[in-house]
Write a protein that holds these residues in place. Sequence first.
Motif, mmCIF file in Angstrom:
data_model
loop_
_atom_site.group_PDB
_atom_site.id
_atom_site.type_symbol
_atom_site.label_atom_id
_atom_site.label_comp_id
_atom_site.label_asym_id
_atom_site.label_seq_id
_atom_site.Cartn_x
_atom_site.Cartn_y
_atom_site.Cartn_z
ATOM 1 N N PRO A 42 0.814 -1.225 0.000
ATOM 2 C CA PRO A 42 0.000 0.000 0.000
ATOM 3 C C PRO A 42 0.845 1.272 0.000
ATOM 4 N N PHE A 43 1.969 1.232 0.696
ATOM 5 C CA PHE A 43 2.854 2.402 0.712
ATOM 6 C C PHE A 43 3.455 2.640 -0.673
ATOM 7 N N LEU A 44 3.789 1.558 -1.366
ATOM 8 C CA LEU A 44 4.339 1.698 -2.714
ATOM 9 C C LEU A 44 3.289 2.211 -3.694
ATOM 10 N N LEU A 68 8.848 -5.552 -7.618
ATOM 11 C CA LEU A 68 7.695 -4.770 -7.171
ATOM 12 C C LEU A 68 6.880 -4.196 -8.326
ATOM 13 N N GLY A 69 7.523 -3.955 -9.445
ATOM 14 C CA GLY A 69 6.866 -3.329 -10.584
ATOM 15 C C GLY A 69 5.623 -4.044 -11.079
ATOM 16 N N PRO A 70 5.669 -5.355 -11.294
ATOM 17 C CA PRO A 70 4.473 -6.041 -11.799
ATOM 18 C C PRO A 70 3.253 -5.898 -10.885
ATOM 19 N N VAL A 71 3.474 -5.916 -9.580
ATOM 20 C CA VAL A 71 2.367 -5.746 -8.633
ATOM 21 C C VAL A 71 1.786 -4.338 -8.752
ATOM 22 N N LEU A 72 2.662 -3.345 -8.849
ATOM 23 C CA LEU A 72 2.201 -1.960 -8.950
ATOM 24 C C LEU A 72 1.478 -1.706 -10.266
ATOM 25 N N VAL A 73 2.004 -2.236 -11.349
ATOM 26 C CA VAL A 73 1.358 -2.050 -12.654
ATOM 27 C C VAL A 73 0.003 -2.758 -12.679
ATOM 28 N N ALA A 74 -0.082 -3.945 -12.081
ATOM 29 C CA ALA A 74 -1.363 -4.658 -12.025
ATOM 30 C C ALA A 74 -2.398 -3.833 -11.257
ATOM 31 N N TRP A 75 -1.971 -3.207 -10.168
ATOM 32 C CA TRP A 75 -2.887 -2.367 -9.408
ATOM 33 C C TRP A 75 -3.268 -1.121 -10.211
ATOM 34 N N GLU A 76 -2.278 -0.505 -10.801
ATOM 35 C CA GLU A 76 -2.492 0.749 -11.527
ATOM 36 C C GLU A 76 -3.396 0.563 -12.742
ATOM 37 N N THR A 77 -3.247 -0.538 -13.437
ATOM 38 C CA THR A 77 -3.999 -0.724 -14.678
ATOM 39 C C THR A 77 -5.320 -1.457 -14.494
ATOM 40 N N ILE A 81 -4.929 -7.398 -7.289
ATOM 41 C CA ILE A 81 -4.031 -7.729 -6.183
ATOM 42 C C ILE A 81 -3.650 -9.202 -6.329
ATOM 43 N N PRO A 82 -2.351 -9.523 -6.248
ATOM 44 C CA PRO A 82 -1.944 -10.925 -6.360
ATOM 45 C C PRO A 82 -2.561 -11.787 -5.251
ATOM 46 N N SER A 129 -7.827 -10.681 -9.055
ATOM 47 C CA SER A 129 -6.534 -11.278 -8.713
ATOM 48 C C SER A 129 -5.550 -11.076 -9.860
ATOM 49 N N ALA A 130 -4.340 -10.737 -9.471
ATOM 50 C CA ALA A 130 -3.281 -10.519 -10.471
ATOM 51 C C ALA A 130 -2.608 -11.834 -10.794
#
Length: 130
Positions: A42-44, A68-77, A81-82, A129-130
């Motif tokens: 969440p902080f990221l 960390l990037g794939p998790v953030l991109v999945a959230w952003e797009t 959440i995995p 789910s990611a």
Amino acid sequence: MSALDSAPSGSALARAAYHALGVSMVGLAVAGLVLPILPATPFLVVALWAFTRSSPALAERLRRHPRLGPVLVAWETRRAIPRPAKAAASLGLAGGGVSVALTTQSLLLTGLAGVVLVAVAGYILTRPSA
């Protein structure tokens, strides 16, 4: 307009505030990587949001991070959440609820905490789910 295509906006003071927020959130995320009770993701997500508004280069650096990037991109797009993160969050929320129940004498406080924890768990579990 998505966070992916936004540019720095606002005054220099606003950009500095977003930048400071982003740096602070990355600091908390780093702490969350080593402390089991503090979640890093969440902080990221907040850091990515803030850097998108202050420093697209730093936002892109977060998006391209190998772990960390794939998790953030999945959230952003997709606001996804995995599954392992959902499981960890659910366990953490349940543990927090048990902790509150065991350490608090107030039935009202325990009930309020329970309602908040169930609401947060419901939100997390209903995301794709990611």
